[in-house]
Design a protein around this motif. Structure first.
Motif, PDB file in Angstrom:
ATOM      1  N   ASP A 135     -16.230  10.161  -3.527  1.00 38.17           N
ATOM      2  CA  ASP A 135     -16.373  10.437  -2.099  1.00 38.17           C
ATOM      3  C   ASP A 135     -15.611   9.444  -1.216  1.00 38.17           C
ATOM      4  OD1 ASP A 135     -18.168  12.594  -2.674  1.00 38.17           O
ATOM      5  OD2 ASP A 135     -19.775  11.129  -2.937  1.00 38.17           O
ATOM      6  N   LYS A 136     -14.405   9.093  -1.612  1.00 37.92           N
ATOM      7  CA  LYS A 136     -13.561   8.184  -0.826  1.00 37.92           C
ATOM      8  C   LYS A 136     -12.363   8.952  -0.274  1.00 37.92           C
ATOM      9  CE  LYS A 136     -16.225   4.793  -2.035  1.00 37.92           C
ATOM     10  NZ  LYS A 136     -17.217   4.241  -1.059  1.00 37.92           N
ATOM     11  N   THR A 137     -11.921   8.523   0.899  1.00 36.88           N
ATOM     12  CA  THR A 137     -10.774   9.175   1.533  1.00 36.88           C
ATOM     13  C   THR A 137      -9.777   8.128   1.986  1.00 36.88           C
ATOM     14  OG1 THR A 137     -12.162  11.001   2.321  1.00 36.88           O
ATOM     15  CG2 THR A 137     -10.024  10.681   3.416  1.00 36.88           C
ATOM     16  N   VAL A 138      -8.509   8.419   1.772  1.00 35.58           N
ATOM     17  CA  VAL A 138      -7.442   7.501   2.190  1.00 35.58           C
ATOM     18  C   VAL A 138      -6.215   8.314   2.598  1.00 35.58           C
ATOM     19  CG1 VAL A 138      -6.511   7.243  -0.144  1.00 35.58           C
ATOM     20  CG2 VAL A 138      -6.124   5.449   1.545  1.00 35.58           C
ATOM     21  N   THR A 139      -5.481   7.802   3.561  1.00 34.22           N
ATOM     22  CA  THR A 139      -4.220   8.424   3.971  1.00 34.22           C
ATOM     23  C   THR A 139      -3.084   7.459   3.669  1.00 34.22           C
ATOM     24  OG1 THR A 139      -5.280   9.660   5.761  1.00 34.22           O
ATOM     25  CG2 THR A 139      -2.881   9.368   5.893  1.00 34.22           C
ATOM     26  N   ALA A 140      -2.154   7.892   2.855  1.00 33.92           N
ATOM     27  CA  ALA A 140      -0.996   7.066   2.493  1.00 33.92           C
ATOM     28  C   ALA A 140       0.230   7.548   3.263  1.00 33.92           C
ATOM     29  CB  ALA A 140      -0.726   7.140   0.999  1.00 33.92           C
ATOM     30  N   THR A 141       1.025   6.606   3.734  1.00 37.77           N
ATOM     31  CA  THR A 141       2.257   6.937   4.454  1.00 37.77           C
ATOM     32  C   THR A 141       3.414   6.184   3.820  1.00 37.77           C
ATOM     33  OG1 THR A 141       1.040   7.211   6.529  1.00 37.77           O
ATOM     34  CG2 THR A 141       3.430   6.932   6.684  1.00 37.77           C
ATOM     35  N   TRP A 142       4.461   6.927   3.474  1.00 33.89           N
ATOM     36  CA  TRP A 142       5.665   6.310   2.912  1.00 33.89           C
ATOM     37  C   TRP A 142       6.781   6.356   3.942  1.00 33.89           C
ATOM     38  CZ3 TRP A 142       2.393   9.331  -0.067  1.00 33.89           C
ATOM     39  CH2 TRP A 142       1.814   8.682  -1.175  1.00 33.89           C
ATOM     40  N   GLU A 143       7.378   5.234   4.156  1.00 31.52           N
ATOM     41  CA  GLU A 143       8.494   5.145   5.105  1.00 31.52           C
ATOM     42  C   GLU A 143       9.794   4.999   4.327  1.00 31.52           C
ATOM     43  OE1 GLU A 143      10.140   2.389   8.834  1.00 31.52           O
ATOM     44  OE2 GLU A 143       8.353   1.793   7.709  1.00 31.52           O
ATOM     45  N   PHE A 144      10.743   5.866   4.600  1.00 30.44           N
ATOM     46  CA  PHE A 144      12.050   5.800   3.964  1.00 30.44           C
ATOM     47  C   PHE A 144      13.019   5.134   4.944  1.00 30.44           C
ATOM     48  CE2 PHE A 144       9.713   9.273   2.061  1.00 30.44           C
ATOM     49  CZ  PHE A 144       9.827   8.971   0.701  1.00 30.44           C
ATOM     50  N   ILE A 145      13.406   3.922   4.602  1.00 33.01           N
ATOM     51  CA  ILE A 145      14.180   3.076   5.505  1.00 33.01           C
ATOM     52  C   ILE A 145      15.654   3.154   5.129  1.00 33.01           C
ATOM     53  CG2 ILE A 145      14.460   0.754   6.425  1.00 33.01           C
ATOM     54  CD1 ILE A 145      11.559   0.231   5.343  1.00 33.01           C
ATOM     55  N   ALA A 146      16.442   3.709   6.014  1.00 37.21           N
ATOM     56  CA  ALA A 146      17.865   3.891   5.740  1.00 37.21           C
ATOM     57  C   ALA A 146      18.684   2.817   6.431  1.00 37.21           C
ATOM     58  CB  ALA A 146      18.322   5.267   6.203  1.00 37.21           C
ATOM     59  N   GLU A 147      19.575   2.196   5.689  1.00 34.93           N
ATOM     60  CA  GLU A 147      20.496   1.206   6.238  1.00 34.93           C
ATOM     61  C   GLU A 147      21.919   1.736   6.107  1.00 34.93           C
ATOM     62  OE1 GLU A 147      21.899  -3.450   5.546  1.00 34.93           O
ATOM     63  OE2 GLU A 147      20.155  -2.651   4.500  1.00 34.93           O
ATOM     64  N   SER A 148      22.642   1.730   7.206  1.00 35.08           N
ATOM     65  CA  SER A 148      24.003   2.275   7.178  1.00 35.08           C
ATOM     66  C   SER A 148      24.901   1.409   6.310  1.00 35.08           C
ATOM     67  CB  SER A 148      24.553   2.390   8.596  1.00 35.08           C
ATOM     68  OG  SER A 148      24.674   1.116   9.184  1.00 35.08           O
ATOM     69  N   GLN A 149      25.829   2.050   5.644  1.00 31.53           N
ATOM     70  CA  GLN A 149      26.788   1.389   4.778  1.00 31.53           C
ATOM     71  C   GLN A 149      28.204   1.733   5.259  1.00 31.53           C
ATOM     72  OE1 GLN A 149      25.525  -0.556   1.953  1.00 31.53           O
ATOM     73  NE2 GLN A 149      23.758  -0.207   3.279  1.00 31.53           N
ATOM     74  N   ALA A 150      29.162   0.924   4.840  1.00 30.62           N
ATOM     75  CA  ALA A 150      30.553   1.176   5.223  1.00 30.62           C
ATOM     76  C   ALA A 150      30.969   2.573   4.767  1.00 30.62           C
ATOM     77  CB  ALA A 150      31.459   0.132   4.606  1.00 30.62           C
ATOM     78  N   ALA A 151      31.715   3.233   5.634  1.00 32.75           N
ATOM     79  CA  ALA A 151      32.122   4.607   5.311  1.00 32.75           C
ATOM     80  C   ALA A 151      33.096   4.619   4.145  1.00 32.75           C
ATOM     81  CB  ALA A 151      32.791   5.221   6.544  1.00 32.75           C
TER      82      ALA A 151
END
Length: 216
Positions: free
Chosen positions: A200-216
């Motif tokens: 009877d436990k409840t949890v909300t998980a959030t994943w953040e996808f962190i994008a870093e720009s790279q040289a073209a």
């Protein structure tokens, strides 16, 4: 007999003295000429100007949790995409596993490729947060996501609020920038319940996808 004094005539200047006077006159003339030349040169100025206009590039990732829904920009945890986990995600027990697919790509206007890492947070019961672990695997497609997928592990957490990044996801720009979005990269988020998970436990998980720009 009176004596008449004769004033001697002023002797003509010697040739040497005459030369010295001429030399001084010429020198003085040279000084005047030099000043006049300096003023003239100062008036002969000219300039050229060049300028450049610079625009910054564009960089934005977008994602979707459903292969039948268009990609969108989920900028914060309030607008986070709702993951669709496999059966039993709302009735987990120790040893149980569930999985949900997610896809990322660069939008059509992005001019830089991206390197994506993961962060994780969780809200809710402390026992559930510490008793649930996860792994995120890069897979070939949405259909390839299940509780034991084949692919490259990009991140994992011993708890729902921790993250260890293994291999970043690289998102490439479109071959037709401005027209088509970049190629999709598919992820599979697997969550496993540990032996200490209580009822009877409840949890909300959030994943953040962190994008870093790279040289073209």
């Amino acid at each position: 007999m009176s004596t008449t004094e004769i004033t001697p005539a002023t002797p003509p200047p010697s040739a040497d003295k005459s030369k010295r006077r001429k030399a001084k006159a010429i020198l003085a003339g040279g000084l005047v000429l030099g000043i006049g030349a300096a003023v003239t040169l100062a008036a002969w100025n000219d300039s050229e100007f060049a300028k450049g206009i610079f625009d910054s590039g564009h960089f934005d990732i977008e994602g979707t949790a459903d292969p039948n829904v268009n990609f969108a920009d989920h900028e914060d945890d309030v607008s986070a995409a709702a993951l669709t986990f496999t059966t039993s995600f709302s009735n987990m027990s120790p040893g149980g596993k569930v999985a949900a697919p997610y896809a990322l790509r660069l939008d059509k206007d992005s001019t830089y490729k991206a390197s994506v890492s993961v962060d994780a947070t969780a809200d809710g019961d402390a026992n559930a947060i510490s008793s649930l672990s996860y792994t995120i695997t890069q897979v070939a497609s949405f259909a390839a996501c299940h509780v034991d997928p084949t692919g490259t592990s990009i991140a994992q957490g011993a708890t729902l609020d921790s993250a260890v990044n293994n291999t970043p996801v690289v998102l490439e720009t479109s071959a037709n920038i401005g027209t088509d979005a970049g190629d999709e990269k598919f992820l599979c988020i697997q969550v496993t319940a540990g032996s200490g998970l209580e009822q009877d436990k409840t949890v909300t998980a959030t994943w953040e996808f962190i994008a870093e720009s790279q040289a073209a």
